[in-house]
Scaffold this motif. Structure first.
Motif, PDB file in Angstrom:
ATOM      1  N   UNK A   1      75.584  64.332  48.056  1.00 19.29           N
ATOM      2  CA  UNK A   1      74.480  65.081  48.767  1.00 19.29           C
ATOM      3  C   UNK A   1      73.763  64.374  49.802  1.00 19.29           C
ATOM      4  N   UNK A   2      72.760  63.571  49.246  1.00 17.10           N
ATOM      5  CA  UNK A   2      71.839  63.029  50.110  1.00 17.10           C
ATOM      6  C   UNK A   2      71.357  61.709  49.502  1.00 17.10           C
ATOM      7  N   UNK A   3      71.065  60.562  50.129  1.00 19.03           N
ATOM      8  CA  UNK A   3      70.676  59.160  49.842  1.00 19.03           C
ATOM      9  C   UNK A   3      69.363  59.280  49.219  1.00 19.03           C
ATOM     10  N   UNK A   4      69.387  58.216  48.218  1.00 20.81           N
ATOM     11  CA  UNK A   4      70.114  57.063  47.895  1.00 20.81           C
ATOM     12  C   UNK A   4      71.544  57.300  47.179  1.00 20.81           C
ATOM     13  N   UNK A   5      71.309  58.444  46.420  1.00 18.93           N
ATOM     14  CA  UNK A   5      72.662  58.495  45.301  1.00 18.93           C
ATOM     15  C   UNK A   5      74.078  58.598  45.938  1.00 18.93           C
TER      16      UNK A   5
ATOM     17  N   UNK B   1      65.125  60.424  45.349  1.00 15.72           N
ATOM     18  CA  UNK B   1      65.778  61.437  46.450  1.00 15.72           C
ATOM     19  C   UNK B   1      64.759  61.772  47.055  1.00 15.72           C
ATOM     20  N   UNK B   2      63.517  62.163  46.807  1.00 13.08           N
ATOM     21  CA  UNK B   2      62.282  62.585  47.200  1.00 13.08           C
ATOM     22  C   UNK B   2      61.749  61.526  47.953  1.00 13.08           C
ATOM     23  N   UNK B   3      61.442  60.230  47.495  1.00 15.35           N
ATOM     24  CA  UNK B   3      60.729  59.189  48.366  1.00 15.35           C
ATOM     25  C   UNK B   3      61.625  58.862  49.504  1.00 15.35           C
TER      26      UNK B   3
END
Length: 314
Positions: free
Chosen positions: A81-85, A240-242
């Motif tokens: 999906x999106x970083x950092x994951x 993810x929010x940060x």
């Protein structure tokens, strides 16, 4: 909503995130060649190699079931999906992220090849139960509800948080009652959606208008909804929010709401858990663990030791 492959979904999400990061108000196609696709979205993705030097640990590898050692591989379903994951690099094919690095490093310690297949977040846990994959990653929070049907091996501590536009009157969400009357955007099939659904009664009990939950399968669409004012606040992973608000003007991280352990997911009763736990702890011992967190800016998510399906901290 039209159906699509997980990779196409992730690419569109990256494109939308890039659009939001550029503070555009119109949704674009996100074609990789027009500067608003994956290349633009992943321009700040770190690419430092922190995994290739990891060595096999024979003692840890012996903990694997004989059948796995014989075939020399583990099938892994990865939600992108999106970083950092987890996300895609500019080439639109190469995966990068904290989940990617940890899985690859664990595979090296165990001396097995990770056969990764990209899958939708909502599809991974059921697929583990059916035996389609050996394990899965997707920043899966370890909850008591999930532990009834899934085994986990923890590797970081993340959790639930909130973000909003700069002009929002919200400064910190300490109770979900503060969301009454607002539109909350979150990911479909996540612990965030579950938390919001389970606590919807709070607004009624307080005599307030209920909050309206809007769920999105694509992270980029979630952020666009916030930028365009179609939602008032986003509930998602702390890390993810940060990361996201640093890339997007006009948005800010509000606060952590609840911490959760995050783990590799397995079919209930898996014999793989002891070996994977030992591998994560080996990475902590040799310094690889800290290098991965440093690369992705997630140092506060470090855990003291990996555990198998620990109880949810209430």
């Amino acid at each position: 909503m039209t159906t699509s492959t997980p990779r196409a979904t992730a690419l569109r999400a990256a494109a939308l995130l890039a659009t939001a990061a550029l503070a555009l108000t119109a949704c674009g196609s996100g074609d990789p060649s027009d500067g608003t696709g994956p290349a633009a979205a992943t321009a700040r993705i770190p690419t430092t190699d922190v995994v290739s030097g990891v060595k096999k640990d024979p003692a840890v590898a012996k903990l694997l079931p004989a059948g796995v050692r014989a075939r020399g591989s583990l099938s892994l379903a990865s939600s992108v999906g999106s970083p950092p994951s987890a996300t895609y690099l500019p080439d639109g094919r190469t995966l990068a992220g904290q989940d990617i690095d940890f899985a690859d490093a664990v595979g090296k310690v165990l001396g097995v090849r990770i056969k990764r297949e990209v899958a939708g977040f909502e599809a991974i846990l059921p697929a583990l139960g059916s035996g389609k994959y050996d394990l899965g990653t997707g920043n899966f929070g370890v909850t008591d509800e999930r532990r009834r049907t899934i085994d986990f091996v923890t590797y970081v501590n993340d959790g639930q948080g909130f973000a909003a536009r700069e002009d929002s009157p919200l400064r910190k969400v300490t109770s979900l009652r503060q969301l009454c009357g607002l539109t909350v955007a979150t990911g479909a099939g996540t612990t965030f959606e579950t938390t919001l659904e389970e606590n919807a009664h709070l607004c009624k009990e307080a005599g307030k208008q209920p909050y309206d939950v809007k769920t999105y399968a694509e992270q980029g669409a979630l952020w666009i909804s916030l930028q365009q004012g179609r939602s008032d606040v986003v509930m998602s992973t702390i890390n993810g929010l940060r990361y996201a608000v640093k890339q997007q003007p006009g948005l800010r991280f509000l606060n952590e709401f609840k911490r959760l352990d995050v783990g590799f997911a397995f079919k209930k009763g898996t014999p793989l858990a002891p070996a994977v736990r030992a591998a994560v702890n080996r990475l902590k011992k040799d310094g690889t663990y800290d290098r991965i967190l440093k690369k992705w800016g997630t140092g506060p998510s470090a855990i003291a030791t990996s555990r198998i399906s620990p109880p949810e901290v209430k």
